[in-house]
Design an enzyme around this catalytic site. Structure first.
Site, PDB file in Angstrom:
ATOM      1  N   LYS A 102      86.075 -34.792  13.330  1.00  0.00           N
ATOM      2  CA  LYS A 102      85.140 -33.715  13.642  1.00  0.00           C
ATOM      3  C   LYS A 102      83.853 -34.340  14.139  1.00  0.00           C
ATOM      4  CE  LYS A 102      85.103 -29.145  13.148  1.00  0.00           C
ATOM      5  NZ  LYS A 102      86.218 -28.217  13.046  1.00  0.00           N
TER       6      LYS A 102
HETATM    7  P1  NAD Z   1      80.995 -19.245  17.247  1.00  0.00           P
HETATM    8  O1  NAD Z   1      79.821 -20.093  17.544  1.00  0.00           O
HETATM    9  O2  NAD Z   1      81.811 -18.707  18.356  1.00  0.00           O
HETATM   10  O3  NAD Z   1      80.525 -17.996  16.347  1.00  0.00           O
HETATM   11  C1  NAD Z   1      79.810 -18.130  15.156  1.00  0.00           C
HETATM   12  C2  NAD Z   1      79.342 -16.748  14.735  1.00  0.00           C
HETATM   13  O4  NAD Z   1      78.699 -16.840  13.458  1.00  0.00           O
HETATM   14  C3  NAD Z   1      78.308 -16.132  15.677  1.00  0.00           C
HETATM   15  O5  NAD Z   1      78.555 -14.738  15.789  1.00  0.00           O
HETATM   16  C4  NAD Z   1      76.994 -16.367  14.943  1.00  0.00           C
HETATM   17  O6  NAD Z   1      75.968 -15.447  15.331  1.00  0.00           O
HETATM   18  C5  NAD Z   1      77.457 -16.142  13.522  1.00  0.00           C
HETATM   19  N1  NAD Z   1      76.564 -16.648  12.491  1.00  0.00           N
HETATM   20  C6  NAD Z   1      75.873 -17.807  12.436  1.00  0.00           C
HETATM   21  N2  NAD Z   1      75.123 -17.854  11.313  1.00  0.00           N
HETATM   22  C7  NAD Z   1      75.372 -16.703  10.649  1.00  0.00           C
HETATM   23  C8  NAD Z   1      74.897 -16.167   9.428  1.00  0.00           C
HETATM   24  N3  NAD Z   1      74.041 -16.816   8.666  1.00  0.00           N
HETATM   25  N4  NAD Z   1      75.359 -14.937   9.032  1.00  0.00           N
HETATM   26  C9  NAD Z   1      76.232 -14.251   9.805  1.00  0.00           C
HETATM   27  N5  NAD Z   1      76.707 -14.719  10.981  1.00  0.00           N
HETATM   28  C10 NAD Z   1      76.281 -15.929  11.385  1.00  0.00           C
HETATM   29  O7  NAD Z   1      81.888 -20.103  16.235  1.00  0.00           O
HETATM   30  P2  NAD Z   1      83.444 -19.954  15.947  1.00  0.00           P
HETATM   31  O8  NAD Z   1      84.173 -20.861  16.857  1.00  0.00           O
HETATM   32  O9  NAD Z   1      83.803 -18.513  15.859  1.00  0.00           O
HETATM   33  O10 NAD Z   1      83.530 -20.621  14.494  1.00  0.00           O
HETATM   34  C11 NAD Z   1      83.243 -19.891  13.305  1.00  0.00           C
HETATM   35  C12 NAD Z   1      83.794 -20.630  12.105  1.00  0.00           C
HETATM   36  O11 NAD Z   1      85.214 -20.769  12.257  1.00  0.00           O
HETATM   37  C13 NAD Z   1      83.244 -22.035  11.915  1.00  0.00           C
HETATM   38  O12 NAD Z   1      83.146 -22.313  10.538  1.00  0.00           O
HETATM   39  C14 NAD Z   1      84.312 -22.902  12.537  1.00  0.00           C
HETATM   40  O13 NAD Z   1      84.318 -24.219  12.001  1.00  0.00           O
HETATM   41  C15 NAD Z   1      85.557 -22.149  12.145  1.00  0.00           C
HETATM   42  N6  NAD Z   1      86.728 -22.421  12.988  1.00  0.00           N
HETATM   43  C16 NAD Z   1      86.681 -22.237  14.342  1.00  0.00           C
HETATM   44  C17 NAD Z   1      87.821 -22.473  15.095  1.00  0.00           C
HETATM   45  C18 NAD Z   1      87.862 -22.201  16.583  1.00  0.00           C
HETATM   46  O14 NAD Z   1      88.957 -22.283  17.157  1.00  0.00           O
HETATM   47  N7  NAD Z   1      86.758 -21.882  17.236  1.00  0.00           N
HETATM   48  C19 NAD Z   1      88.996 -22.912  14.476  1.00  0.00           C
HETATM   49  C20 NAD Z   1      89.013 -23.075  13.096  1.00  0.00           C
HETATM   50  C21 NAD Z   1      87.869 -22.816  12.368  1.00  0.00           C
END
Ligand code: NAD
Length: 409
Positions: A102
């Site tokens: 990561k």
């Molecule tokens: P992203 O950047 O697309 O979206 C993140 C979202 O969280 C946004 O809507 C943001 O405004 C919101 N956010 C941030 N701080 C916040 C808070 N304090 N309260 C409420 N909302 C808040 O990110 P993503 O790719 O959707 O990833 C989200 C989570 O999922 C992360 O933990 C990431 O590690 C995990 N994840 C992502 C993937 C992927 O394929 N993108 C895969 C596995 C896990």
């Protein structure tokens, strides 16, 4: 407690139940390599922006390192270490031939122009290009990064190594990406949630959901659950939250977010705070934003009867204990959000073969892998009377440990 310590707490909890030697335990916990680089770029204002980039390669006993790149102000070495080790366990839970890594850059992508983001990404790859590659370490999107960032990575990497689309996954479909990758984590989340509800003799239809975070993962999860008949009664993002007991019209919300890039201002519900969304009376709570959300106090305040972890590391060990004591099942991140890395694997395979798969095949294979992994972990949890998280770690540790022993030190 820091994030890496929390991940290792879960590791230890599971390792104790396995017949592992102390040597193997130490080998499994310690990251293989940690890279930290300065990433200076010229900002649009003419000033120099000085950022720090990280890449932690945790373990590659089962295959090349694999894991996302996060652009966020809270990115640091410890967080990257914790998320890298989670990737090792996640790829093993769904039995992919990958290890775990990561990384990311300590920056606020919301405050950077598109040009600045591109320069930052290219400079970062210039600094780490010799540590990544199709058979070494394959980055992917995470918080704050998207398909466009992955396209810049592929293009920049090609300057050093030639055409090698398999060096990164999560690319745009028109630029060597895979059908279904963008929605893969949310699609997988919905499948795993459906399976978990079925174990509890319930269905998605008629169940209420609250989702924290409405980015890639949160929004696609909401869409798939709504398609299955689920009622999404609350969603939040970094700027606020909205609730509607009758069910939020997700297509309507998506149209609003496409224009305003945030939930705030959406007229299809009542505005509320982020905190109250987490503690609202709802059947299923899905954290899909940052890690470290549920500590002891927050876990006590939660009213949901099931937690499905879309975010990585949303639950601290003291919060996890509270959920266990309260009898609230938690589908852990390493299983619940593994759909993203499963389709990243399919993208990597397609890139290596220079052969495209259709969306139906991708979704069918993703569903098959996740359902198999889910059933495996549930059966193990039942057999050993442990939580789903402990069972998932037990399964993953056994697989990685076995590969380490077979491969030799
Ligand atoms: P992203 O950047 O697309 O979206 C993140 C979202 O969280 C946004 O809507 C943001 O405004 C919101 N956010 C941030 N701080 C916040 C808070 N304090 N309260 C409420 N909302 C808040 O990110 P993503 O790719 O959707 O990833 C989200 C989570 O999922 C992360 O933990 C990431 O590690 C995990 N994840 C992502 C993937 C992927 O394929 N993108 C895969 C596995 C896990």
């Amino acid at each position: 407690m820091q994030a890496f310590e929390a991940t290792n707490y879960y590791f230890e909890q599971a390792a104790r139940l396995l017949d592992l030697t102390e040597n193997i335990r130490t080998l499994l916990v310690t990251p293989d390599r940690e890279v930290r680089v300065e990433v200076p770029i010229e900002l649009d204002s003419g000033r120099i922006g000085n950022f720090i980039g990280y890449r932690v390669q945790h373990d590659n006993s089962r295959g090349p390192y694999k894991g996302g790149l996060r652009y966020h102000p809270a990115v640091d070495q410890d967080e990257a270490r914790s998320l890298a080790s989670l990737m090792t366990w996640k790829t093993a839970v769904v039995d992919l031939p990958f290890g775990g890594a990561k990384g990311g850059i300590n920056c606020d992508p919301g405050k950077l122009s598109r040009g600045e983001l591109e320069r930052l990404t290219r400079k970062f790859i210039e600094k780490i290009h010799d540590t990544i590659g199709p058979h070494k370490d394959i980055p992917a999107p995470d918080m704050g990064t998207d398909a466009q960032v992955m396209a810049w990575i592929m293009n920049e990497y090609a300057k050093y190594a030639g055409f090698a689309p398999a060096c990164v996954t999560g690319k745009p479909v028109e630029f060597h990406g895979s059908a279904g990758r963008e929605a893969a984590t949310g699609f997988g989340l919905a499948i795993v949630t459906r399976e978990m509800l079925a174990r509890l003799q319930r269905t998605v239809a008629g169940t209420t959901f609250a989702i924290q975070g409405y980015g890639n993962v949160g929004s696609h999860t909401a869409r798939f659950l709504a398609q299955m008949g689920g009622k999404i009664v609350g969603v939040s993002d970094a700027y606020g939250a909205v609730v509607n007991r009758e069910g939020i019209d997700i297509a309507d919300l998506d149209r609003h977010v496409a224009v305003s890039h945030k939930i705030a201002g959406f007229k299809g519900g009542d505005t509320t705070t982020n905190e109250s969304l987490l503690t609202m009376a709802v059947d299923v709570l899905i954290p899909a934003a940052l890690g470290g959300i549920f500590d002891r106090e927050m876990a006590q305040a939660v009213q949901a009867s099931l937690i499905v972890e879309a975010a990585n590391g949303p639950t601290w060990p003291d919060g996890d204990e509270v959920f266990v004591t309260r009898g609230i099942p938690v589908v852990p991140d390493v299983l619940a959000n593994a759909g993203g890395v499963v389709v990243s694997y399919f993208e990597w395979v397609q890139n290596l073969q220079h052969f495209r798969w259709p969306l139906e095949q991708i979704q069918r294979e993703e569903e098959k892998r996740l359902v198999e992994a889910f059933r495996d972990i549930c059966d193990l949890a039942q057999r050993r009377s442990v939580s789903l998280r402990t069972a998932a770690f037990m399964k993953a540790i056994s697989r990685v440990g076995r590969a380490k022993v077979l491969g030799g030190i």
